[in-house]
Design an enzyme around this catalytic site. Sequence first.
Site, PDB file in Angstrom:
ATOM      1  N   LYS A 191      34.429  46.381  38.756  1.00  0.00           N
ATOM      2  CA  LYS A 191      35.216  46.324  40.000  1.00  0.00           C
ATOM      3  C   LYS A 191      34.982  45.033  40.760  1.00  0.00           C
ATOM      4  O   LYS A 191      35.865  44.532  41.456  1.00  0.00           O
ATOM      5  CB  LYS A 191      34.946  47.559  40.873  1.00  0.00           C
ATOM      6  CG  LYS A 191      33.546  47.670  41.474  1.00  0.00           C
ATOM      7  CD  LYS A 191      33.434  47.003  42.824  1.00  0.00           C
ATOM      8  CE  LYS A 191      32.015  47.062  43.383  1.00  0.00           C
ATOM      9  NZ  LYS A 191      31.887  46.312  44.665  1.00  0.00           N
ATOM     10  N   THR A 248      36.740  47.826  47.288  1.00  0.00           N
ATOM     11  CA  THR A 248      36.362  46.408  47.176  1.00  0.00           C
ATOM     12  C   THR A 248      37.573  45.506  47.021  1.00  0.00           C
ATOM     13  O   THR A 248      37.525  44.331  47.372  1.00  0.00           O
ATOM     14  CB  THR A 248      35.390  46.235  45.985  1.00  0.00           C
ATOM     15  OG1 THR A 248      34.398  47.245  46.034  1.00  0.00           O
ATOM     16  CG2 THR A 248      34.710  44.881  46.041  1.00  0.00           C
TER      17      THR A 248
HETATM   18  O1  LIG Z   1      29.732  46.985  46.156  1.00  0.00           O
HETATM   19  C1  LIG Z   1      30.181  46.872  47.284  1.00  0.00           C
HETATM   20  C2  LIG Z   1      30.996  47.940  47.931  1.00  0.00           C
HETATM   21  O2  LIG Z   1      30.930  49.130  47.177  1.00  0.00           O
HETATM   22  C3  LIG Z   1      30.055  45.593  48.041  1.00  0.00           C
HETATM   23  O3  LIG Z   1      31.099  44.778  47.567  1.00  0.00           O
HETATM   24  P1  LIG Z   1      30.890  43.196  47.566  1.00  0.00           P
HETATM   25  O4  LIG Z   1      29.666  42.911  46.729  1.00  0.00           O
HETATM   26  O5  LIG Z   1      32.165  42.665  46.982  1.00  0.00           O
HETATM   27  O6  LIG Z   1      30.670  42.788  48.992  1.00  0.00           O
END
Ligand SMILES: O=C(CO)COP(=O)(O)O
Length: 341
Positions: A191, A248
């Site tokens: 993701k 995300t």
């Molecule tokens: O894993 C995350 C939300 O579930 C945090 O996302 P980021 O690492 O893209 O900030």
Amino acid sequence: MTATGKAPIGVIGAGAWGTALAQMLASDGREVRLWALEPELVERINADHRNPVYLPSAELAPTIRATSTLGDLGDCATILAVTPAQHLGKVLGGLRAAPRDLVLCSKGIEAGSGRLMNAVVTEAAPDSEVAVLSGPTFAHEVAAGLPTAVTLACGGGEDQWDRLAPAIARPSFRPYYSDDVVGAEIGGSVKNVLAIACGVVDGLGLGQNARAALIARGYAEMLRFGEALGARPETLAGLCGLGDLVLTCSSTSSRNFSLGKALGEGQSAQSLMADRRTVAEGAHTAPVLTELAMRHGIAMPIVAAVYRLLGGAPAREIVSELLARPLRSEQDEPGAQDSPA
Ligand SMILES: O=C(CO)COP(=O)(O)O
Ligand SMILES: NC(=O)C1=CN([C@@H]2O[C@H](COP(=O)(O)OP(=O)(O)OC[C@H]3O[C@@H](n4cnc5c(N)ncnc54)[C@H](O)[C@@H]3O)[C@@H](O)[C@H]2O)C=CC1
């Protein structure tokens, strides 16, 4: 045991996520021992109950005790591992060998080796029983006590769940049982790469339709990769896969989405990655995931496109190539695409 009669829990990594998890865990009054790489950060957390570098919004519980000495966590029966994925193996190598529950909270695939984190941990901390905690979890929201749900995939099955669920669940932090460790890891890793792609589309101003298409087609790539590595599709349809993907891919609160947005707006990957203090795991996962997909003969064109974007390929050109791919059904994807280079 501490004053509350509850066993202290260890957290390794005082970035945003480790600090937020420490705050969540400390909300029932127990002691939480938080290992930080930076000694100066240890001082600030212990003196001011703040993490001004990685989670400045949170006023931290006084029962969070920061340390830069990993040995201070040595007698914790439960430890959450929350360093960036590329540093996990090295850091855990310093942990005293002892039987314990080790809950992986990092989201990534080890560059070079292509190992998932559970394999990294099995080598670095062989006496541990591994679980994976992963799902739609922006750190600042968890630290603020906002309702959050995660997948808690227990390599030790229901016996490990019976130990970990009461230790980790809080009124606003709700774990769901799984025993699919691989699935939980793949969801959280893939993701992050797809979030970069969605950020690029946002930065190019290509609209919400394009972002929704990327989420759906990216989810298909996640399922294909997961199937190849033995993940269960229903795991990826849950919190640690689709749930985290939607979160995300939809917000500039995501470092990965924000990195992609900046790429789409024309900034170079080199400048964006130089001297970063915060981690955008997708930038480290994209190359190794692209390689793994090719090795397994799995079509992951969006992942490969992100890898090329991070290498400096022009964003609009990459998007045009994706849109020009042969027409087919959503379920019909050939083997691995040609080399992404
Ligand atoms: O894993 C995350 C939300 O579930 C945090 O996302 P980021 O690492 O893209 O900030
Ligand atoms: N921030 C979030 O909202 C969430 C993050 N995660 C995951 O948690 C993991 C940790 O990320 P964050 O807490 O966000 O980090 P961060 O981006 O807030 O901070 C960076 C961290 O990297 C550490 N670091 C830098 N160089 C290091 C080295 N050589 N050795 C060991 N540590 C080093 C720093 O000490 C700091 O703790 C990542 O895998 C991330 O995907 C998962 C869910 C939510």
